[in-house]
Motif scaffolding. Sequence first.
Motif, PDB file in Angstrom:
ATOM      1  N   GLN A   1       0.824  -1.214   0.000  1.00  0.00           N
ATOM      2  CA  GLN A   1       0.000   0.000   0.000  1.00  0.00           C
ATOM      3  C   GLN A   1       0.863   1.271   0.000  1.00  0.00           C
ATOM      4  N   GLY A   2       1.918   1.262  -0.830  1.00  0.00           N
ATOM      5  CA  GLY A   2       2.777   2.433  -0.978  1.00  0.00           C
ATOM      6  C   GLY A   2       3.809   2.615   0.118  1.00  0.00           C
ATOM      7  N   LYS A   3       3.900   1.671   1.022  1.00  0.00           N
ATOM      8  CA  LYS A   3       4.891   1.761   2.102  1.00  0.00           C
ATOM      9  C   LYS A   3       5.782   0.524   2.065  1.00  0.00           C
ATOM     10  N   ALA A   4       7.020   0.706   2.502  1.00  0.00           N
ATOM     11  CA  ALA A   4       7.969  -0.412   2.519  1.00  0.00           C
ATOM     12  C   ALA A   4       7.815  -1.205   3.817  1.00  0.00           C
ATOM     13  N   ILE A   5       7.752  -2.502   3.668  1.00  0.00           N
ATOM     14  CA  ILE A   5       7.801  -3.401   4.820  1.00  0.00           C
ATOM     15  C   ILE A   5       9.159  -4.094   4.730  1.00  0.00           C
TER      16      ILE A   5
END
Length: 146
Positions: A124-128
């Motif tokens: 969702q547009g964020k880095a994990i």
Amino acid sequence: MDTIYLSTAGFTFKINFAPRISKDVRSEVISHLDTEIEKSFKDFLLSSTPKKIDFTIELERKYPVVLSKKNMNFLYFYKKLPKKLISYQHISFHQFIILLRFALQQLLAKNKGMFFHGSASNFQGKAIVFMGQNNAGKSTIVKLLS
């Protein structure tokens, strides 16, 4: 001179190769490095010339310089200049990775970044980011998430 542009960790690298000499047998032996880089970094290659270059790696056709001192021989692997490394086109892909990591560490240190062993995925547009020891399953988790 053939050139590849590589973008990783928010930085752009210019990788210059000495021109190939088609009649030179040695040229055929060393020309596989650009192909290996293109294959291994295919998702990080830029299709056009970027406006900003953060670091240049130049691979020359010259042969390495050997320094002999007191029965020991030293092989010069690369020359470091500001924002540039110069090495030899016939280095192995693993030696190229050493050059790239060195350049990346220099850039990250100057920009308050860090270098760590891990794997990441876009969610969702964020880095994990997953960190752990070798063989802990970081890449496996990322593949399953993808």
